[in-house]
Design a protein around this motif. Sequence first.
Motif, PDB file in Angstrom:
ATOM      1  N   LEU A 236       0.943  -1.176  -0.010  1.00 51.34           N
ATOM      2  CA  LEU A 236       0.148   0.040  -0.138  1.00 51.34           C
ATOM      3  C   LEU A 236       0.887   1.156   0.067  1.00 51.34           C
ATOM      4  O   LEU A 236       0.656   2.219  -0.687  1.00 51.34           O
ATOM      5  N   GLU A 237       2.018   1.178   0.683  1.00 54.33           N
ATOM      6  CA  GLU A 237       2.959   2.297   0.686  1.00 54.33           C
ATOM      7  C   GLU A 237       3.543   2.587  -0.712  1.00 54.33           C
ATOM      8  O   GLU A 237       3.496   3.626  -1.077  1.00 54.33           O
ATOM      9  N   VAL A 238       3.802   1.597  -1.293  1.00 58.09           N
ATOM     10  CA  VAL A 238       4.336   1.599  -2.630  1.00 58.09           C
ATOM     11  C   VAL A 238       3.499   2.234  -3.563  1.00 58.09           C
ATOM     12  O   VAL A 238       3.482   2.931  -4.619  1.00 58.09           O
ATOM     13  N   LEU A 239       2.339   1.592  -3.502  1.00 55.27           N
ATOM     14  CA  LEU A 239       1.034   2.126  -4.413  1.00 55.27           C
ATOM     15  C   LEU A 239       0.803   3.676  -4.227  1.00 55.27           C
ATOM     16  O   LEU A 239       0.601   4.445  -5.182  1.00 55.27           O
ATOM     17  N   TYR A 240       0.881   3.953  -2.939  1.00 59.17           N
ATOM     18  CA  TYR A 240       0.729   5.426  -2.694  1.00 59.17           C
ATOM     19  C   TYR A 240       1.871   6.214  -3.369  1.00 59.17           C
ATOM     20  O   TYR A 240       1.475   7.310  -3.883  1.00 59.17           O
ATOM     21  N   ARG A 241       3.314   5.765  -3.036  1.00 52.89           N
ATOM     22  CA  ARG A 241       4.224   6.693  -3.628  1.00 52.89           C
ATOM     23  C   ARG A 241       3.999   6.753  -5.232  1.00 52.89           C
ATOM     24  O   ARG A 241       4.344   7.894  -5.772  1.00 52.89           O
ATOM     25  N   ILE A 242       3.681   5.825  -5.972  1.00 53.52           N
ATOM     26  CA  ILE A 242       3.392   5.669  -7.393  1.00 53.52           C
ATOM     27  C   ILE A 242       2.308   6.814  -7.661  1.00 53.52           C
ATOM     28  O   ILE A 242       2.644   7.491  -8.440  1.00 53.52           O
ATOM     29  N   ILE A 243       1.131   6.235  -7.101  1.00 49.50           N
ATOM     30  CA  ILE A 243      -0.010   7.267  -7.579  1.00 49.50           C
ATOM     31  C   ILE A 243       0.112   8.669  -7.156  1.00 49.50           C
ATOM     32  O   ILE A 243      -0.027   9.883  -7.738  1.00 49.50           O
ATOM     33  N   ASN A 244       0.672   8.913  -5.901  1.00 53.27           N
ATOM     34  CA  ASN A 244       1.184  10.472  -5.455  1.00 53.27           C
ATOM     35  C   ASN A 244       2.072  11.087  -6.316  1.00 53.27           C
ATOM     36  O   ASN A 244       2.157  12.512  -6.892  1.00 53.27           O
ATOM     37  N   HIS A 245       3.312  10.109  -6.968  1.00 50.60           N
ATOM     38  CA  HIS A 245       4.237  10.985  -7.921  1.00 50.60           C
ATOM     39  C   HIS A 245       3.561  11.330  -9.087  1.00 50.60           C
ATOM     40  O   HIS A 245       3.731  12.287  -9.534  1.00 50.60           O
ATOM     41  N   ARG A 246       2.641  10.494  -9.404  1.00 49.26           N
ATOM     42  CA  ARG A 246       1.908  10.650 -10.749  1.00 49.26           C
ATOM     43  C   ARG A 246       0.815  12.048 -10.736  1.00 49.26           C
ATOM     44  O   ARG A 246       0.898  12.852 -11.783  1.00 49.26           O
ATOM     45  N   TYR A 247       0.513  11.953  -9.601  1.00 50.09           N
ATOM     46  CA  TYR A 247      -0.526  12.987  -9.361  1.00 50.09           C
ATOM     47  C   TYR A 247       0.181  14.389  -9.238  1.00 50.09           C
ATOM     48  O   TYR A 247      -0.286  15.322  -9.732  1.00 50.09           O
ATOM     49  N   GLU A 248       1.184  14.387  -8.223  1.00 58.91           N
ATOM     50  CA  GLU A 248       2.221  15.478  -8.214  1.00 58.91           C
ATOM     51  C   GLU A 248       2.564  16.018  -9.705  1.00 58.91           C
ATOM     52  O   GLU A 248       2.874  17.237  -9.632  1.00 58.91           O
ATOM     53  N   ASN A 249       3.008  15.177 -10.476  1.00 60.71           N
ATOM     54  CA  ASN A 249       3.538  15.537 -11.884  1.00 60.71           C
ATOM     55  C   ASN A 249       2.572  15.556 -12.881  1.00 60.71           C
ATOM     56  O   ASN A 249       2.865  15.573 -13.976  1.00 60.71           O
ATOM     57  N   MET A 250       1.070  15.593 -12.715  1.00 60.53           N
ATOM     58  CA  MET A 250       0.221  15.533 -13.504  1.00 60.53           C
ATOM     59  C   MET A 250       0.302  14.601 -14.588  1.00 60.53           C
ATOM     60  O   MET A 250       0.256  14.779 -15.882  1.00 60.53           O
ATOM     61  N   LEU A 251       0.863  13.152 -14.139  1.00 66.10           N
ATOM     62  CA  LEU A 251       0.932  12.271 -15.161  1.00 66.10           C
ATOM     63  C   LEU A 251      -0.561  11.378 -15.262  1.00 66.10           C
ATOM     64  O   LEU A 251      -0.858  11.088 -13.920  1.00 66.10           O
TER      65      LEU A 251
END
Length: 301
Positions: A236-251
């Motif tokens: 869940l932590e890894v999934l959050y890192r992935i989705i948060n990174h994409r969210y912050e970078n508008m991917l």
Amino acid sequence: MQSSKHLMENPEERNPDSPYRCEVCEDQVWIPMRRFHADQDVHILEKDFFSGQVHPSEAWKWSVTVNRECWCTHKQKEHKRIQKMTQQTGLSRRFQKRTFENFRTLNPNDFDADDREAVHNLAHSQKKAYERARQYVEKFKELQEEGKSFGLLGSYGTGKTHLLGSITNDLSARGVQAVFLNTTEFISQLKESFEKDEDGKPLTSTRASEYIEMVKNCTHLSLDDLGKEKPTGYVLEVLYRIINHRYENMLPINFTTNASLEELERQLGGAVYRRLVEPAAGYMLEVSGESYDQLLIRKRG
């Protein structure tokens, strides 16, 4: 380099009669050039050197021949890297043949009267989702700048995965770095990739780290069947890192789910849920109706 990159990212501007995948290097990969003796950063094309753009008396100043790698190879290498990573993790794109062209809806007239309303409702819902999916692809360049995603909700067997695969395949054909993952397999492979320290705590292996980086940074990511199971602990932590990174970078993160929005939030947690749903606003639909397969079983004749 700029011309090659521009044409790769804008295939509609390429010469349709060109026999080459890359019109700039003509598929030769390496481009012959001449370097100016007084400045190693100044080059001209070899063909320009021989075309008269350099006066014969000045030719000695361009005597050093160098070869520059065309930008098109960067795209090819990245594509091969993604293919290699997906093959290594068992997460190959399973829906390569799913296209907009072969997406079909059922005809209510092919069914008995008792089923026609159900078929009509499913077909109507599918057509709306199909039209919005096509619109998303056609407007992708504009939507990409806004970080817009696409989401499909609904029960099993209503064509959601086909449409998500169609978006991925269409964008890939346009030169977009698009990755399609089944979320359950993705989570499973992440678990298997984790190593543990002497205290039994999970560590991310090199292979998992490379794969996570690719998923975090690819131009377009599709997660199929999201929310089927609740990720726990480190996953869940890894999934959050992935989705948060994409969210912050508008991917963009496109997704399908069989869960309701309330169930999806419970499965993923509020932080992940909000970062998925917010970018999909305006491009999130529910494909409602009875399963396509169940209706086909009852089809006449």
